[in-house]
Design a protein around this motif. Structure first.
Motif, mmCIF file in Angstrom:
data_model
loop_
_atom_site.group_PDB
_atom_site.id
_atom_site.type_symbol
_atom_site.label_atom_id
_atom_site.label_comp_id
_atom_site.label_asym_id
_atom_site.label_seq_id
_atom_site.Cartn_x
_atom_site.Cartn_y
_atom_site.Cartn_z
ATOM 1 N N LEU A 79 0.851 -1.297 -0.048
ATOM 2 C CA LEU A 79 0.003 -0.029 -0.121
ATOM 3 C C LEU A 79 0.827 1.231 -0.102
ATOM 4 C CD1 LEU A 79 -2.954 -0.882 2.518
ATOM 5 C CD2 LEU A 79 -3.212 -0.274 -0.129
ATOM 6 N N ILE A 80 1.774 1.546 0.999
ATOM 7 C CA ILE A 80 2.754 2.334 0.920
ATOM 8 C C ILE A 80 3.478 2.502 -0.563
ATOM 9 C CG2 ILE A 80 4.250 3.631 2.138
ATOM 10 C CD1 ILE A 80 3.496 2.198 4.834
ATOM 11 N N ILE A 81 4.235 1.624 -0.714
ATOM 12 C CA ILE A 81 4.894 1.460 -1.929
ATOM 13 C C ILE A 81 4.050 2.132 -3.222
ATOM 14 C CG2 ILE A 81 5.871 0.170 -3.855
ATOM 15 C CD1 ILE A 81 6.913 -1.764 -1.761
ATOM 16 N N VAL A 82 3.013 1.602 -3.363
ATOM 17 C CA VAL A 82 1.942 2.138 -4.288
ATOM 18 C C VAL A 82 1.641 3.720 -4.342
ATOM 19 C CG1 VAL A 82 -0.360 2.014 -5.326
ATOM 20 C CG2 VAL A 82 0.924 -0.129 -4.967
ATOM 21 N N VAL A 83 1.517 4.178 -3.438
ATOM 22 C CA VAL A 83 1.009 5.463 -2.992
ATOM 23 C C VAL A 83 2.239 6.427 -3.094
ATOM 24 C CG1 VAL A 83 0.216 7.042 -1.261
ATOM 25 C CG2 VAL A 83 -0.932 4.913 -1.482
ATOM 26 N N LEU A 84 3.470 6.143 -2.574
ATOM 27 C CA LEU A 84 4.364 6.891 -2.593
ATOM 28 C C LEU A 84 5.098 7.046 -3.968
ATOM 29 C CD1 LEU A 84 6.059 6.641 0.895
ATOM 30 C CD2 LEU A 84 4.445 8.229 0.194
ATOM 31 N N ALA A 85 5.412 5.661 -4.540
ATOM 32 C CA ALA A 85 6.022 5.710 -5.856
ATOM 33 C C ALA A 85 5.158 6.212 -6.974
ATOM 34 C CB ALA A 85 6.246 3.966 -6.056
ATOM 35 N N SER A 86 3.770 6.064 -7.125
ATOM 36 C CA SER A 86 2.839 6.614 -8.136
ATOM 37 C C SER A 86 3.235 8.193 -7.744
ATOM 38 C CB SER A 86 1.548 6.182 -7.913
ATOM 39 O OG SER A 86 0.933 6.436 -6.668
ATOM 40 N N TYR A 148 11.170 -2.940 3.221
ATOM 41 C CA TYR A 148 10.541 -3.262 2.116
ATOM 42 C C TYR A 148 10.313 -2.173 1.064
ATOM 43 C CZ TYR A 148 10.520 -8.453 2.819
ATOM 44 O OH TYR A 148 10.743 -9.743 3.194
ATOM 45 N N ILE A 149 9.724 -1.091 2.118
ATOM 46 C CA ILE A 149 9.204 0.137 1.014
ATOM 47 C C ILE A 149 10.427 0.563 0.564
ATOM 48 C CG2 ILE A 149 8.476 2.653 1.387
ATOM 49 C CD1 ILE A 149 6.780 1.663 3.788
ATOM 50 N N GLY A 150 11.548 0.757 1.210
ATOM 51 C CA GLY A 150 13.036 1.227 0.692
ATOM 52 C C GLY A 150 13.444 0.564 -0.515
ATOM 53 N N GLY A 152 11.681 -1.598 -2.368
ATOM 54 C CA GLY A 152 10.666 -1.808 -3.521
ATOM 55 C C GLY A 152 10.329 -0.376 -4.358
ATOM 56 N N ALA A 153 10.880 0.581 -3.839
ATOM 57 C CA ALA A 153 10.348 1.849 -4.394
ATOM 58 C C ALA A 153 11.099 2.104 -5.647
ATOM 59 C CB ALA A 153 10.833 3.149 -3.464
ATOM 60 N N SER A 154 12.381 1.720 -5.981
ATOM 61 C CA SER A 154 12.958 2.019 -7.363
ATOM 62 C C SER A 154 12.254 1.295 -8.331
ATOM 63 C CB SER A 154 14.450 1.528 -7.060
ATOM 64 O OG SER A 154 15.129 2.116 -6.118
ATOM 65 N N MET A 155 11.987 0.071 -8.248
ATOM 66 C CA MET A 155 11.285 -0.537 -9.526
ATOM 67 C C MET A 155 9.854 -0.035 -9.738
ATOM 68 S SD MET A 155 10.303 -4.588 -10.069
ATOM 69 C CE MET A 155 8.648 -4.263 -8.788
ATOM 70 N N ALA A 156 9.277 0.286 -8.584
ATOM 71 C CA ALA A 156 7.759 1.019 -8.811
ATOM 72 C C ALA A 156 7.850 2.236 -9.289
ATOM 73 C CB ALA A 156 7.185 1.075 -7.461
ATOM 74 N N VAL A 157 8.710 3.190 -9.027
ATOM 75 C CA VAL A 157 9.024 4.404 -9.570
ATOM 76 C C VAL A 157 9.084 4.271 -10.841
ATOM 77 C CG1 VAL A 157 10.101 6.281 -9.655
ATOM 78 C CG2 VAL A 157 9.669 5.707 -7.497
ATOM 79 N N PHE A 158 10.053 3.308 -11.285
ATOM 80 C CA PHE A 158 10.520 2.963 -13.001
ATOM 81 C C PHE A 158 9.451 2.688 -13.641
ATOM 82 C CE2 PHE A 158 11.796 0.089 -15.902
ATOM 83 C CZ PHE A 158 12.685 0.762 -16.977
ATOM 84 N N LEU A 159 8.690 1.784 -12.957
ATOM 85 C CA LEU A 159 7.234 1.415 -13.937
ATOM 86 C C LEU A 159 6.328 2.425 -14.029
ATOM 87 C CD1 LEU A 159 6.829 -1.935 -12.423
ATOM 88 C CD2 LEU A 159 7.617 -1.458 -14.877
ATOM 89 N N TYR A 160 5.959 3.058 -12.992
ATOM 90 C CA TYR A 160 5.002 4.346 -13.019
ATOM 91 C C TYR A 160 5.493 5.291 -13.794
ATOM 92 C CZ TYR A 160 1.778 2.635 -9.266
ATOM 93 O OH TYR A 160 1.159 2.036 -8.541
#
Length: 278
Positions: A79-86, A148-150, A152-160
């Motif tokens: 949840l936190i990864i999706v919100v912050l990365a997007s 995990y947030i730290g 997982g953030a890189s890949m999520a930001v890259f995709l978004y």
């Protein structure tokens, strides 16, 4: 000729699929065997399909407690990864200046760093935070979520980041003219359009976090905080290994994530392709 090539290709696909699924077959059939059957022939089918070892494995693993820990860590982290990365990706795309490009390049660069090179400094840093700031980062589920947030953030930001580029700025400008705030533009206009990438991030992170063993083994030490992968380690003793119950435990571990993947797999290719082309 084309038909023959098609047949050969199909045969190769079937053979590769069998080879790929062979370890799953080994785990599944041996989860129903007693130790004598298991050592006699690992490849043979069990004489009877009894769930005796599954019951014993669940009891020894404290399955439902470990399941709750894994569920808590996975859901909160994602949840936190999706919100912050997007939100981060959206701001980096819309800013479109030198600083935003440097920040995005930093995110991408961190994806190339192996976790094994970071785990010892990470544990030392978390220990320092615990000892000096009195924040319990080790042997704490929220501390694990933070890590995990730290990671997982890189890949999520890259995709978004790739997908946000495909969203016309005119939609956001029209919403702003109609009186929508910056916060409202993102949540009412941008975020709903990111659904394919969001599903991709969720699926990939669920598979990663749910099955991860190394990071929880470094962070969580008490039995009360163990996740499901950690709880399967209880079958591996110093001098003996209970292979049949270990196989049953591993089967129980992978069933939830397989069900989740089968339900959501249609979003993976769509999300990755949409984020990669832009």
């Amino acid at each position: 000729m084309k038909k023959r090539k098609s047949v050969v290709a199909n045969v190769l696909v079937i053979l590769m699929s069998i080879l790929w699924l062979f370890p799953v077959y080994i785990v599944f059939v041996n989860s129903f065997k007693n130790r004598a059957e298991l050592y006699e022939n690992m490849l043979a089918w069990p004489k009877s399909f009894s769930f005796e070892y599954y019951e014993k494995a669940m009891k020894k693993m404290k399955f439902f407690h470990a399941f709750g820990n894994s569920l808590f860590v996975t859901i909160i982290s994602i949840l936190i990864i999706v919100v912050l990365a997007s939100m981060t990706a959206w701001m980096l795309v819309r800013a479109n200046n030198l600083l935003s490009k440097i920040i995005f390049s930093t995110f991408v660069a961190t994806m190339l760093i192996p976790f094994q090179t970071l785990m010892m400094p990470l544990m030392q840093e978390m220990g320092w935070i615990r000892d000096n700031l009195h924040i319990q980062m080790l042997d704490n589920r929220l501390g694990l979520v933070y890590m995990y947030i730290g990671f997982g953030a890189s890949m999520a930001v890259f995709l978004y980041h790739g997908f946000v580029k495909s969203i016309p700025v005119s939609l956001e400008e029209a919403a702003t003219i109609d009186g929508c705030t910056k916060f409202g533009v993102f949540w009412k206009i941008v975020f709903p359009m990111l659904k394919p990438t969001t599903m991709t991030v969720i699926i990939l992170d669920v598979i990663w976090i749910w099955n991860d063993y190394l990071l929880p083994s470094l962070v969580l030490s008490s039995k009360a905080n163990r996740t499901i992968p950690l709880s399967t380690f209880s079958f591996f003793g110093q001098f003996t290994i209970q292979w049949n119950m270990a196989m049953a435990g591993l089967t129980l571990t992978i069933i939830p994530v397989v069900i989740f993947y089968l339900c959501a797999q249609k979003y993976i290719i769509k999300g990755v392709a949409a984020g990669a082309v832009k």
